[in-house]
Design a protein around this motif. Structure first.
Motif, PDB file in Angstrom:
ATOM      1  N   TYR A   1       2.280   1.698  -3.472  1.00  2.16           N
ATOM      2  CA  TYR A   1       1.228   2.177  -4.379  1.00  2.16           C
ATOM      3  C   TYR A   1       1.009   3.673  -4.200  1.00  2.16           C
ATOM      4  O   TYR A   1       0.867   4.417  -5.164  1.00  2.16           O
ATOM      5  CB  TYR A   1      -0.069   1.403  -4.126  1.00  2.16           C
ATOM      6  N   GLY A   2       1.025   4.144  -2.961  1.00  2.97           N
ATOM      7  CA  GLY A   2       0.847   5.572  -2.691  1.00  2.97           C
ATOM      8  C   GLY A   2       1.983   6.398  -3.263  1.00  2.97           C
ATOM      9  O   GLY A   2       1.773   7.468  -3.848  1.00  2.97           O
ATOM     10  N   LYS A   3       3.224   5.922  -3.091  1.00  2.00           N
ATOM     11  CA  LYS A   3       4.378   6.657  -3.623  1.00  2.00           C
ATOM     12  C   LYS A   3       4.347   6.715  -5.154  1.00  2.00           C
ATOM     13  O   LYS A   3       4.667   7.742  -5.745  1.00  2.00           O
ATOM     14  CB  LYS A   3       5.674   6.012  -3.147  1.00  2.00           C
ATOM     15  N   VAL A   4       3.985   5.609  -5.774  1.00  2.00           N
ATOM     16  CA  VAL A   4       3.898   5.584  -7.241  1.00  2.00           C
ATOM     17  C   VAL A   4       2.815   6.531  -7.719  1.00  2.00           C
ATOM     18  O   VAL A   4       2.998   7.277  -8.691  1.00  2.00           O
ATOM     19  CB  VAL A   4       3.652   4.141  -7.752  1.00  2.00           C
ATOM     20  N   SER A   5       1.685   6.550  -7.032  1.00  5.67           N
ATOM     21  CA  SER A   5       0.583   7.434  -7.419  1.00  5.67           C
ATOM     22  C   SER A   5       0.982   8.896  -7.296  1.00  5.67           C
ATOM     23  O   SER A   5       0.573   9.726  -8.104  1.00  5.67           O
ATOM     24  CB  SER A   5      -0.637   7.180  -6.543  1.00  5.67           C
ATOM     25  N   GLU A   6       1.779   9.238  -6.271  1.00  6.82           N
ATOM     26  CA  GLU A   6       2.163  10.624  -6.055  1.00  6.82           C
ATOM     27  C   GLU A   6       3.304  11.089  -6.955  1.00  6.82           C
ATOM     28  O   GLU A   6       3.327  12.236  -7.388  1.00  6.82           O
ATOM     29  CB  GLU A   6       2.579  10.813  -4.588  1.00  6.82           C
TER      30      GLU A   6
ATOM     31  N   VAL B   1       3.026   8.824 -11.552  1.00  2.00           N
ATOM     32  CA  VAL B   1       1.884   9.097 -12.432  1.00  2.00           C
ATOM     33  C   VAL B   1       1.906  10.532 -12.964  1.00  2.00           C
ATOM     34  O   VAL B   1       1.748  10.746 -14.172  1.00  2.00           O
ATOM     35  CB  VAL B   1       0.550   8.750 -11.722  1.00  2.00           C
ATOM     36  N   PRO B   2       2.122  11.581 -12.152  1.00  4.66           N
ATOM     37  CA  PRO B   2       2.185  12.933 -12.723  1.00  4.66           C
ATOM     38  C   PRO B   2       3.356  13.108 -13.694  1.00  4.66           C
ATOM     39  O   PRO B   2       3.231  13.802 -14.709  1.00  4.66           O
ATOM     40  CB  PRO B   2       2.355  13.843 -11.502  1.00  4.66           C
TER      41      PRO B   2
ATOM     42  N   GLU C   1       0.827  -1.208   0.000  1.00  5.60           N
ATOM     43  CA  GLU C   1       0.000   0.000   0.000  1.00  5.60           C
ATOM     44  C   GLU C   1       0.860   1.256   0.000  1.00  5.60           C
ATOM     45  O   GLU C   1       0.548   2.242  -0.689  1.00  5.60           O
ATOM     46  CB  GLU C   1      -0.939  -0.005   1.203  1.00  5.60           C
TER      47      GLU C   1
ATOM     48  N   GLN D   1       2.318  11.562 -16.987  1.00  5.77           N
ATOM     49  CA  GLN D   1       1.334  12.386 -17.680  1.00  5.77           C
ATOM     50  C   GLN D   1       1.983  13.627 -18.290  1.00  5.77           C
ATOM     51  O   GLN D   1       1.640  14.033 -19.405  1.00  5.77           O
ATOM     52  CB  GLN D   1       0.210  12.790 -16.725  1.00  5.77           C
TER      53      GLN D   1
END
Length: 172
Positions: free
Chosen positions: A52-57, A60-61, A49, A64
Motif C-alpha cells: 500500500y505504501g509503495k502504491v501510494s508513493e 498515485v502521483p 501495508e 494524477q
C-alpha cells in the motif's frame, strides 16, 4: 404447523443426535481454522501495508499526472465525437439519415399561394364599392361633356358623333 410437529416427533432421537453431531463438527473445525487464520493474517498484514505504501508513493502521483495531461485531450475528443457522432451513427445504421429541410422552397410556395389567393379574391370580390380599392366606372346616361358647354351637349341626352351632329353650325 401440525405436520411439522408430527414429523419432529417421528424423527425422535435420530434428529437430535444428528444435530448434535453437526454442532460438534462445526465447533472442532472452528477451533482448528482460527489459529491458522490468525497466523496467515500476521504474515500477510506487513506485506499488504508495504505494498500500500509503495502504491501510494509511486502509482498515485503517476496517475494524477497522466490525468492532468489527458483531461484536455479527452475534452477535445468529446467535442469531436459529438460533432461526428451523428455521421458515424448514420454510417453504422443505428439512426436514420436526417431529412433535408428545404426552407426556401417552402417559403416560395407559401408566397405563391398567397399571391394566387390575393388574385382570386380581387377578381371575384364584390364590386359594390365596399370592397375598396378597385376602380369601376359608373355608366352615365348623358353624353360626355366637352371642356366648354355648347348647345349640343346641353340640349341632347343622346350621344352624338362628329359625323352626324344634331345641329350643323359653322365655326368660322
Amino acid at each position: 404447523m401440525v405436520s411439522f410437529t408430527r414429523t419432529k416427533k417421528q424423527a425422535g432421537k435420530k434428529g437430535s443426535t444428528a444435530a448434535a453431531a453437526v454442532q460438534d463438527a462445526a465447533g472442532s473445525t472452528w477451533e482448528k481454522v482460527t489459529p491458522a487464520a490468525e497466523s496467515a493474517w500476521a504474515r500477510v498484514a506487513p506485506v499488504a501495508e508495504d505494498a500500500y505504501g509503495k502504491v501510494s508513493e509511486a502509482v498515485v502521483p503517476a496517475v494524477q499526472d497522466a490525468r492532468a495531461k489527458v483531461a484536455p485531450l479527452a475534452g477535445q475528443a468529446l467535442r469531436e465525437s459529438r460533432r461526428h457522432g451523428r455521421k458515424a451513427a448514420v454510417k453504422l445504421g443505428v439512426v436514420e439519415e436526417p431529412k433535408k429541410r428545404h426552407r426556401l422552397r417552402k417559403f416560395l410556395a407559401l408566397v405563391g399561394l398567397a399571391g394566387l389567393g390575393a388574385y382570386v379574391y380581387k377578381k371575384f370580390a364584390d364590386d359594390s364599392g365596399a370592397g375598396g380599392g378597385a376602380y369601376s366606372p359608373t355608366r352615365n346616361e348623358t353624353a360626355p361633356t366637352a371642356p366648354f358647354p355648347s348647345k349640343e351637349t346641353v340640349e341632347s341626352t343622346t350621344p352624338t358623333t362628329p359625323d352626324n351632329p344634331v345641329q350643323q353650325t359653322d365655326v368660322g
